[in-house]
Design a protein around this motif. Structure first.
Motif, PDB file in Angstrom:
ATOM      1  N   SER A  42       0.823  -1.213   0.000  1.00 36.27           N
ATOM      2  CA  SER A  42       0.000   0.000   0.000  1.00 36.27           C
ATOM      3  C   SER A  42       0.851   1.254   0.000  1.00 36.27           C
ATOM      4  O   SER A  42       0.548   2.232  -0.697  1.00 36.27           O
ATOM      5  N   ASP A  43       1.937   1.269   0.780  1.00 33.54           N
ATOM      6  CA  ASP A  43       2.794   2.450   0.813  1.00 33.54           C
ATOM      7  C   ASP A  43       3.522   2.648  -0.509  1.00 33.54           C
ATOM      8  O   ASP A  43       3.742   3.782  -0.947  1.00 33.54           O
ATOM      9  N   ARG A  44       3.932   1.566  -1.159  1.00 36.34           N
ATOM     10  CA  ARG A  44       4.585   1.710  -2.460  1.00 36.34           C
ATOM     11  C   ARG A  44       3.636   2.330  -3.477  1.00 36.34           C
ATOM     12  O   ARG A  44       4.004   3.260  -4.206  1.00 36.34           O
ATOM     13  N   ARG A 101      -2.501   3.728  -5.419  1.00 39.74           N
ATOM     14  CA  ARG A 101      -3.217   2.975  -4.389  1.00 39.74           C
ATOM     15  C   ARG A 101      -4.734   3.059  -4.556  1.00 39.74           C
ATOM     16  O   ARG A 101      -5.443   2.052  -4.377  1.00 39.74           O
ATOM     17  N   CYS A 102      -5.248   4.213  -4.900  1.00 40.61           N
ATOM     18  CA  CYS A 102      -6.698   4.354  -5.029  1.00 40.61           C
ATOM     19  C   CYS A 102      -7.207   3.882  -6.387  1.00 40.61           C
ATOM     20  O   CYS A 102      -8.413   3.823  -6.610  1.00 40.61           O
ATOM     21  N   ARG A 103      -6.262   3.561  -7.297  1.00 44.77           N
ATOM     22  CA  ARG A 103      -6.547   3.107  -8.666  1.00 44.77           C
ATOM     23  C   ARG A 103      -7.248   4.157  -9.499  1.00 44.77           C
ATOM     24  O   ARG A 103      -7.858   3.839 -10.534  1.00 44.77           O
ATOM     25  N   CYS A 117      -1.189  11.283  -8.702  1.00 45.43           N
ATOM     26  CA  CYS A 117      -2.618  11.054  -8.514  1.00 45.43           C
ATOM     27  C   CYS A 117      -3.197  12.149  -7.623  1.00 45.43           C
ATOM     28  O   CYS A 117      -2.715  12.368  -6.506  1.00 45.43           O
ATOM     29  N   GLY A 118      -4.223  12.792  -8.095  1.00 51.10           N
ATOM     30  CA  GLY A 118      -4.845  13.855  -7.316  1.00 51.10           C
ATOM     31  C   GLY A 118      -5.709  13.353  -6.181  1.00 51.10           C
ATOM     32  O   GLY A 118      -6.176  14.150  -5.364  1.00 51.10           O
ATOM     33  N   SER A 119      -5.907  12.039  -6.102  1.00 45.31           N
ATOM     34  CA  SER A 119      -6.737  11.473  -5.044  1.00 45.31           C
ATOM     35  C   SER A 119      -5.916  10.896  -3.894  1.00 45.31           C
ATOM     36  O   SER A 119      -6.207  11.147  -2.731  1.00 45.31           O
TER      37      SER A 119
END
Length: 390
Positions: A39-41, A193-195, A306-308
């Motif tokens: 998740s951190d990667r 991470r959030c795809r 990623c903006g999210s």
């Protein structure tokens, strides 16, 4: 007698979220940890998340929080990044079950700190089992002579040996691609991470060189170096292993450090014709898709994140529009986080090491030592990789 204090400055790449952290002098050096969980990667685009643990009594000013965008990482964790330039800056661990105590505290991403030597002392790598191949920990074995612990999971459990991997690099990932339909269609999945940012990379093919030109990157030869070879000596330097893999390297420049909030970022150099926005390869690469945001970090350079969730995704230079740097942390290779079935790692130079020495000499020299040792390990194992004997 008043307690003496010490102030360290944390800043993002655009400086909009810069802030001074004042702590009691006895709190230094702060404990530094590299987390290698999946998740951190995928949250950072880097191969690990480097954080410095702040004292539990430290109260983060609301004025600083208001400048950052938060993303929920887990039930107890939130990450905070600059919404303008994407710099990951803070991690907050909430109280366990909402009760008092329970280990609540703030962590600051070490790459955002203007000074590292004397401020942070790295203690360990954690959650290495997620990497399946040791990841970046094999590039960082010691700092200032201190061996960095290598925890399979949380600190205090099992430690893993150097060059550990969960299983040998299989023949299916190590072999050269054939001309079969299955090999031609094989693609490497990549995502934040959030795809919100998701794409696929094909194996090198005839499109990997057509119309693509680029000067040598600093990861291979220092800029403005009199020893830099002519570009036409190796016009397709981004392809390695007889044109079956992409080149990957490690950068320590100030801009990459501040853009990610991490000490180092590993880049894979991939032609845009080999990137698609669907698994079938029918939707071509675009610089505007999903939750991708961009920040013009300098003349001729655009960085994409990623903006999210804040993950760094691409480095994009105007001088080579058909070749981009892909953040290795967003790749999802079945053989491990280094994606050695797809990438050949350059271990002979830490790119822009000159930027890092004045701020983090101990860490910089530790990574250089570890990269060299890793290159020799690869050569001894017969798995390729390149290093500079000079």
């Amino acid at each position: 007698m008043a307690t003496s204090t010490r102030t360290v400055r944390a800043t993002c790449l655009c400086a909009a979220a810069a802030h001074d952290i004042s702590l009691p002098a006895f709190a230094f050096p702060l404990q530094g940890i590299f987390c290698h969980c999946d998740s951190d990667r995928h949250s950072t685009g880097c191969m690990s998340l480097g954080i410095a643990v702040l004292p539990p009594e430290y109260e983060l000013p609301s004025a600083w929080i208001s400048k950052l965008q938060s993303t929920v990482f887990s039930q107890r964790l939130k990450h905070y990044f600059c919404p303008i330039c994407g710099t990951m800056m803070l991690v907050h661990l909430a109280h366990d079950n909402g009760e008092s105590g329970g280990g609540a505290h703030w962590d600051v991403c070490t790459g955002a700190l203007e000074q590292l030597d004397g401020v942070v002392e790295f203690d360990c790598h954690e959650l290495l089992s997620d990497t399946r191949d040791g990841g970046f920990s094999d590039f960082l074995q010691r700092v200032d002579g201190k061996t960095i612990a290598r925890w399979a999971g949380e600190p205090g459990g099992e430690q893993l040996p150097q060059y550990w991997r969960s299983a040998p690099l299989s023949s299916t990932t190590a072999k050269k691609p054939t001309s079969s339909s299955a090999s031609r269609e094989e693609r490497l999945h990549a995502y934040c991470r959030c795809r919100g940012v998701e794409f696929w990379i094909s194996r090198p093919n005839s499109q990997s060189t057509q119309g693509i030109t680029s000067p040598w990157p600093d990861v291979l030869h220092p800029y403005h170096s009199p020893s830099t070879p002519d570009d036409d000596e190796n016009p397709t330097w981004w392809l390695r292993a007889n044109n079956t893999k992409y080149l990957a390297g490690t950068c320590a420049c100030d801009s990459c450090r501040l853009a990610t909030g991490q000490e180092h970022i590993t880049w894979a150099f991939v032609p845009t014709p080999n990137i698609s926005l669907d698994a079938a390869g029918s939707v071509p690469f675009s610089r505007t898709f999903g939750t991708l945001r961009s920040y013009r970090s300098s003349e001729g350079v655009t960085r994409h994140f990623c903006g999210s969730c804040g993950a760094t995704v691409f480095w994009d230079g105007d001088e080579r529009p058909l070749l981009v740097d892909v953040a290795v942390g967003v790749l999802d290779a079945r053989e491990g986080s280094r994606a050695e079935g797809w990438l050949e790692w350059w271990t002979g130079r830490l790119s822009f090491r000159e930027d890092a020495l004045g701020r983090a000499r101990g860490l910089t020299e530790g990574v250089e030592e570890g990269m060299g040792a890793f290159g020799r390990h690869l050569a001894g194992a017969g798995r390729g990789g390149e290093r500079d004997e000079g």
